[in-house]
Design an enzyme around this catalytic site. Structure first.
Site, PDB file in Angstrom:
ATOM      1  N   LYS A 150      26.560  -3.910  30.042  1.00  0.00           N
ATOM      2  CA  LYS A 150      25.748  -3.910  31.267  1.00  0.00           C
ATOM      3  C   LYS A 150      26.305  -2.985  32.341  1.00  0.00           C
ATOM      4  CE  LYS A 150      25.329  -8.768  30.378  1.00  0.00           C
ATOM      5  NZ  LYS A 150      25.902 -10.058  30.484  1.00  0.00           N
ATOM      6  N   LYS A 163      38.866  -7.329  30.186  1.00  0.00           N
ATOM      7  CA  LYS A 163      38.381  -7.538  31.560  1.00  0.00           C
ATOM      8  C   LYS A 163      39.518  -7.555  32.561  1.00  0.00           C
ATOM      9  CE  LYS A 163      33.814  -9.270  30.931  1.00  0.00           C
ATOM     10  NZ  LYS A 163      32.768 -10.207  31.279  1.00  0.00           N
ATOM     11  N   LYS A 168      31.396  -0.450  23.072  1.00  0.00           N
ATOM     12  CA  LYS A 168      30.254  -1.359  23.001  1.00  0.00           C
ATOM     13  C   LYS A 168      29.271  -1.052  24.127  1.00  0.00           C
ATOM     14  CE  LYS A 168      30.447  -5.504  24.772  1.00  0.00           C
ATOM     15  NZ  LYS A 168      30.670  -6.894  25.161  1.00  0.00           N
TER      16      LYS A 168
HETATM   17  P1  TYM Z   1      27.329 -11.689  27.185  1.00  0.00           P
HETATM   18  O1  TYM Z   1      26.575 -12.152  28.375  1.00  0.00           O
HETATM   19  O2  TYM Z   1      28.348 -10.622  27.363  1.00  0.00           O
HETATM   20  O3  TYM Z   1      26.338 -11.209  26.058  1.00  0.00           O
HETATM   21  C1  TYM Z   1      25.248 -12.003  25.656  1.00  0.00           C
HETATM   22  C2  TYM Z   1      25.005 -11.927  24.156  1.00  0.00           C
HETATM   23  O4  TYM Z   1      24.701 -10.608  23.773  1.00  0.00           O
HETATM   24  C3  TYM Z   1      25.603 -10.145  22.782  1.00  0.00           C
HETATM   25  N1  TYM Z   1      25.877  -8.732  23.062  1.00  0.00           N
HETATM   26  C4  TYM Z   1      25.784  -7.753  22.149  1.00  0.00           C
HETATM   27  N2  TYM Z   1      25.428  -7.776  20.859  1.00  0.00           N
HETATM   28  C5  TYM Z   1      25.421  -6.598  20.198  1.00  0.00           C
HETATM   29  N3  TYM Z   1      25.757  -5.425  20.770  1.00  0.00           N
HETATM   30  C6  TYM Z   1      26.132  -5.362  22.070  1.00  0.00           C
HETATM   31  N4  TYM Z   1      26.462  -4.198  22.631  1.00  0.00           N
HETATM   32  C7  TYM Z   1      26.151  -6.567  22.822  1.00  0.00           C
HETATM   33  N5  TYM Z   1      26.447  -6.859  24.114  1.00  0.00           N
HETATM   34  C8  TYM Z   1      26.279  -8.193  24.234  1.00  0.00           C
HETATM   35  C9  TYM Z   1      26.847 -11.005  22.951  1.00  0.00           C
HETATM   36  O5  TYM Z   1      27.581 -11.072  21.766  1.00  0.00           O
HETATM   37  C10 TYM Z   1      26.241 -12.334  23.337  1.00  0.00           C
HETATM   38  O6  TYM Z   1      25.801 -13.027  22.195  1.00  0.00           O
HETATM   39  N6  TYM Z   1      30.635 -15.404  26.672  1.00  0.00           N
HETATM   40  C11 TYM Z   1      29.260 -14.995  26.424  1.00  0.00           C
HETATM   41  C12 TYM Z   1      28.245 -15.891  27.086  1.00  0.00           C
HETATM   42  C13 TYM Z   1      28.393 -17.337  26.768  1.00  0.00           C
HETATM   43  C14 TYM Z   1      28.044 -17.962  25.546  1.00  0.00           C
HETATM   44  C15 TYM Z   1      28.344 -19.341  25.719  1.00  0.00           C
HETATM   45  C16 TYM Z   1      27.513 -17.503  24.345  1.00  0.00           C
HETATM   46  C17 TYM Z   1      28.870 -18.286  27.584  1.00  0.00           C
HETATM   47  N7  TYM Z   1      28.841 -19.497  26.972  1.00  0.00           N
HETATM   48  C18 TYM Z   1      28.165 -20.267  24.682  1.00  0.00           C
HETATM   49  C19 TYM Z   1      27.307 -18.436  23.313  1.00  0.00           C
HETATM   50  C20 TYM Z   1      27.637 -19.793  23.508  1.00  0.00           C
HETATM   51  C21 TYM Z   1      29.092 -13.574  26.928  1.00  0.00           C
HETATM   52  O7  TYM Z   1      29.837 -13.094  27.733  1.00  0.00           O
HETATM   53  O8  TYM Z   1      27.992 -12.950  26.459  1.00  0.00           O
END
Ligand code: TYM
Length: 330
Positions: free
Chosen positions: A199, A114, A196
């Site tokens: 969004k 990022k 990957k």
């Molecule tokens: P975020 O918002 O990027 O993604 C949310 C969840 O979706 C999963 N994910 C994917 N899994 C498989 N293939 C993909 N292409 C893909 N893109 C996203 C992510 O692994 C995630 O589980 N830091 C975290 C958010 C967060 C969080 C937490 C998660 C903040 N606090 C505490 C668990 C516990 C994040 O950026 O996810």
């Protein structure tokens, strides 16, 4: 009665919800809701680590809550809430930041990526993001964190921070485990299958709210390779392997079953078949989300009640931590 184990997980409302997040995370959340005490969060405070348009962030936060419910999360069984409504996350984050090393944060893959993408705006928030994530998890004493593969490193850091804190102050935090699905932990971009699905890449990304014709168009255009065999080989056939993974995660079939089904058929048959499986998977979710969004009062009741229950649990941990580090009780 034996106490159920606890789950915490969250998604950033920094963009519309994607098929990647659904397959990597939410699908498991739904599967685990009966067995565990679950808290599912809309992590809006994480989203502002990169610039957001305020009105969009607000809209997407509510939309994301509607999507959680539409995906099958029962508001009676799960605590669903918005991160900024529970101040204990930020409060614990400050304390944990004092137990986290600069070097540890510098090594985080997501931070490195990022900060390349947002080279003109590398904020302290982006750097300390994993500390807030650790606070999210530890403030609820969560046992399990269902996430996609890309978040594993952050959950491991969370464990390291918790162990370090527990070494100074025994029995403070439960050490959480990441819970990563066997199928769908890493969904790749349809346009560039070496990356990957994220969004911020509208062409390679399928959104939960995409119309069926848009989903079909994206799958028909998905990048494959110059062979014709529908065969799983992540190294040499990343595009086809990704489509096979999506197909299996959408239909519940095994990789072997999927390969057999498409044996002897070209990509011209295979790609639309994957598209159709995803359209059918997403259709009820999209329709239910639209319905829920027209009932603001209902959504409000979910997130208000969620924040109240979450605050109660979070404040218990926070009080304990504040006492242990030597703060004078309020
Ligand atoms: P975020 O918002 O990027 O993604 C949310 C969840 O979706 C999963 N994910 C994917 N899994 C498989 N293939 C993909 N292409 C893909 N893109 C996203 C992510 O692994 C995630 O589980 N830091 C975290 C958010 C967060 C969080 C937490 C998660 C903040 N606090 C505490 C668990 C516990 C994040 O950026 O996810």
């Amino acid at each position: 009665m034996e106490q159920k184990k606890r789950i915490f997980s969250g998604i950033q409302p920094s963009g519309d919800l994607t098929l990647g997040s659904y397959m990597g995370a939410i699908k498991n959340w739904v599967a685990l809701q009966d067995e565990y005490d679950c808290l599912y969060c809309i992590v809006d405070m994480h989203a502002i680590t990169v610039r957001q348009v305020p009105a969009d962030l607000r809209r997407r936060s509510l939309e994301q809550l509607a999507q959680y419910v539409a995906c099958g999360l029962d508001p009676q069984k799960n605590i669903m809430f918005i991160q900024s409504h529970v101040p204990a996350h930020a409060e614990l984050s400050w304390v944990l930041g004092c137990y986290t090393q600069f070097g540890e944060l510098s090594r985080m893959t997501q931070f490195k990526m990022k900060s390349q993408q947002h080279a003109d705006n590398i904020t302290a928030g982006l750097f300390t993001y994993p500390v807030l994530m650790a606070a999210d998890i530890l403030v609820y004493q969560a046992d399990l964190v269902p996430v996609g593969e890309d978040q594993k490193q952050h959950v491991e850091l969370c464990r390291d921070i918790a162990s370090r804190f527990n070494n100074s102050f025994p029995d403070t935090f439960t050490l959480p485990e990441p819970f990563i699905p066997k199928m769908g932990a890493r969904i790749m971009s349809l346009g560039a299958p070496e990356n990957k699905m994220s969004k911020s890449d509208p062409d390679g990304c399928v959104y939960i709210m995409d119309k069926p014709e848009d989903i079909m168009r994206k799958f028909k255009r998905a990048v494959t390779d110059c062979e014709t065999a529908v065969r799983y080989d992540r190294e040499n056939k990343p595009g086809v392997s990704n489509l096979l993974t999506i197909y299996c995660a959408a239909t519940g079939k095994t990789m072997q079953q999927a390969e057999q089904e498409f044996a002897g058929q070209g990509y011209g048959v295979f790609k639309p078949a994957v598209g159709e499986a995803v359209v059918e998977l997403m259709r009820p979710i999209r329709e239910e989300t639209t319905k829920l969004l027209s009932d603001r009062a209902y959504l409000e009741s979910i997130y208000k009640e969620g924040a109240e229950k979450a605050s109660y649990l979070a404040n218990k941990t926070l009080r304990k931590v504040y006492k242990k580090v030597g703060f004078v009780p309020r």
